[in-house]
Design an enzyme around this catalytic site. Structure first.
Site, PDB file in Angstrom:
ATOM      1  N   THR A  32       2.713   8.842  -4.594  1.00  0.00           N
ATOM      2  CA  THR A  32       2.248   8.358  -3.286  1.00  0.00           C
ATOM      3  C   THR A  32       0.721   8.435  -3.219  1.00  0.00           C
ATOM      4  O   THR A  32       0.128   9.356  -3.790  1.00  0.00           O
ATOM      5  CB  THR A  32       2.857   9.245  -2.176  1.00  0.00           C
ATOM      6  OG1 THR A  32       4.270   9.107  -2.223  1.00  0.00           O
ATOM      7  CG2 THR A  32       2.372   8.834  -0.785  1.00  0.00           C
ATOM      8  N   GLY A  33       0.126   7.473  -2.505  1.00  0.00           N
ATOM      9  CA  GLY A  33      -1.322   7.534  -2.276  1.00  0.00           C
ATOM     10  C   GLY A  33      -2.004   6.237  -2.671  1.00  0.00           C
ATOM     11  O   GLY A  33      -1.364   5.298  -3.144  1.00  0.00           O
ATOM     12  N   SER A  34      -3.328   6.217  -2.512  1.00  0.00           N
ATOM     13  CA  SER A  34      -4.062   4.970  -2.765  1.00  0.00           C
ATOM     14  C   SER A  34      -4.131   4.649  -4.257  1.00  0.00           C
ATOM     15  O   SER A  34      -4.098   3.475  -4.648  1.00  0.00           O
ATOM     16  CB  SER A  34      -5.465   5.051  -2.161  1.00  0.00           C
ATOM     17  OG  SER A  34      -6.165   6.155  -2.679  1.00  0.00           O
ATOM     18  N   ASP A  75       1.880   9.568 -10.776  1.00  0.00           N
ATOM     19  CA  ASP A  75       1.409   9.941  -9.437  1.00  0.00           C
ATOM     20  C   ASP A  75      -0.070  10.311  -9.498  1.00  0.00           C
ATOM     21  O   ASP A  75      -0.612  10.588 -10.577  1.00  0.00           O
ATOM     22  CB  ASP A  75       2.229  11.128  -8.912  1.00  0.00           C
ATOM     23  CG  ASP A  75       2.065  11.325  -7.404  1.00  0.00           C
ATOM     24  OD1 ASP A  75       1.337  10.551  -6.751  1.00  0.00           O
ATOM     25  OD2 ASP A  75       2.683  12.272  -6.879  1.00  0.00           O
ATOM     26  N   LYS A  89      -1.936  18.683  -4.892  1.00  0.00           N
ATOM     27  CA  LYS A  89      -1.417  17.436  -4.355  1.00  0.00           C
ATOM     28  C   LYS A  89      -0.967  17.655  -2.912  1.00  0.00           C
ATOM     29  O   LYS A  89      -0.843  18.780  -2.463  1.00  0.00           O
ATOM     30  CB  LYS A  89      -0.226  16.952  -5.191  1.00  0.00           C
ATOM     31  CG  LYS A  89      -0.646  16.503  -6.583  1.00  0.00           C
ATOM     32  CD  LYS A  89       0.499  15.888  -7.379  1.00  0.00           C
ATOM     33  CE  LYS A  89       1.332  14.912  -6.628  1.00  0.00           C
ATOM     34  NZ  LYS A  89       0.559  13.808  -5.989  1.00  0.00           N
ATOM     35  N   GLY A  90      -0.762  16.546  -2.207  1.00  0.00           N
ATOM     36  CA  GLY A  90      -0.262  16.653  -0.837  1.00  0.00           C
ATOM     37  C   GLY A  90      -1.237  16.165   0.207  1.00  0.00           C
ATOM     38  O   GLY A  90      -0.957  16.235   1.404  1.00  0.00           O
ATOM     39  N   GLU A 107       7.274  14.550  -3.984  1.00  0.00           N
ATOM     40  CA  GLU A 107       6.527  14.384  -5.238  1.00  0.00           C
ATOM     41  C   GLU A 107       6.912  15.473  -6.231  1.00  0.00           C
ATOM     42  O   GLU A 107       7.105  15.213  -7.427  1.00  0.00           O
ATOM     43  CB  GLU A 107       5.022  14.428  -4.966  1.00  0.00           C
ATOM     44  CG  GLU A 107       4.533  13.197  -4.213  1.00  0.00           C
ATOM     45  CD  GLU A 107       3.091  13.280  -3.754  1.00  0.00           C
ATOM     46  OE1 GLU A 107       2.516  12.238  -3.460  1.00  0.00           O
ATOM     47  OE2 GLU A 107       2.543  14.403  -3.669  1.00  0.00           O
TER      48      GLU A 107
END
Ligand code: 5RP
Length: 226
Positions: free
Chosen positions: A37-39, A90, A103-104, A112
């Site tokens: 997840t994320g940009s 990731d 992370k997070g 994740e």
């Protein structure tokens, strides 16, 4: 889902994209892929979309990623339908050369960590500004059961951290997040164990017991593999 504020730039975005595209080389054609997840992962999904049929399907680490995968025409499977995954891709908020991660920042740390645990190989994609000597300048996200938020916060304060409730964010699992400031994480495995043992903690955003297997670090000129 909201992101912890981070100063972004075109430069950083280009580095994220470079690392994301490099991760395509690690995919076994026809496999089921775990997706973070994320940009940075957003760039990775864009790159995947240019290679229709490269993967058979994906397992997603968040509702946000599920939406992006489906929009790219990629089928999303329930992890429970599978016996395991070959590869998880990731991003991260911070990483060391020992491949320990924080992370997070996007609030998806629990799923994740689950998808990372199910995968034989974890390839982490990031821009070089996130590579650090010691983890902890980025506040450490800790997902907590809502009724235990203050209890966990006090326990973290007793260990020298400064937890800040990420107000307004409810995770995909219905929980809250404390961002822990003021830590210099010299032993990531020990801290992951210690914070994870506090009653009410769901997930600590340290990925040290199960670190990344490969870091693909986007730089101004290319990608460094660690
Ligand atoms: C989400 C994460 C992300 O991987 C992390 O926040 C990095 O995000 P970005 O790629 O947007 O910089 O852990 O929970």
């Amino acid at each position: 889902m909201t992101q912890t504020p981070r100063s972004g730039s075109n430069d950083s975005d280009a580095k994220k994209r470079r690392s994301a595209v490099a991760a395509l080389d690690y995919i076994e054609p026809g496999s089921v892929l775990g997706v973070g997840t994320g940009s940075t992962v957003g760039h990775f999904i864009e790159a995947l979309a240019t290679r229709p049929g490269l993967i058979r399907a994906a397992v997603s680490s968040s509702e946000a990623t599920t939406g992006l995968l489906r929009a790219a025409g990629i089928e999303v499977l329930d992890l429970n339908e599978l016996t395991g995954l070959e590869l998880y891709v990731d991003g991260a908020d911070e990483a060391t050369r020992a491949r320990h991660l924080i992370k997070g920042g996007g609030g998806a740390l629990t799923r994740e960590k689950i998808v990372a645990a199910a995968a034989e190989r974890f390839v982490c994609i990031l821009d070089e500004n996130k590579l650090v000597g010691t983890l902890g300048a980025f506040p450490l996200p800790v997902e907590v059961i809502p009724m235990a938020r203050a209890l966990v916060a006090r326990a973290i304060e007793a260990r020298g951290g400064r937890p800040v409730w990420r107000r307004g964010l409810v995770t995909d699992n219905g929980n809250h997040i404390l961002d822990v400031h003021g830590l210099s994480i010299v032993d990531p495995c020990a801290l992951e164990r210690e914070l994870g043992a506090i009653t009410g903690v769901v997930t600590v955003g340290l990925f040290a017991a199960r670190p990344a297997d490969v870091l693909l670090v986007g730089t101004a000129t290319g990608v460094e593999r660690i």
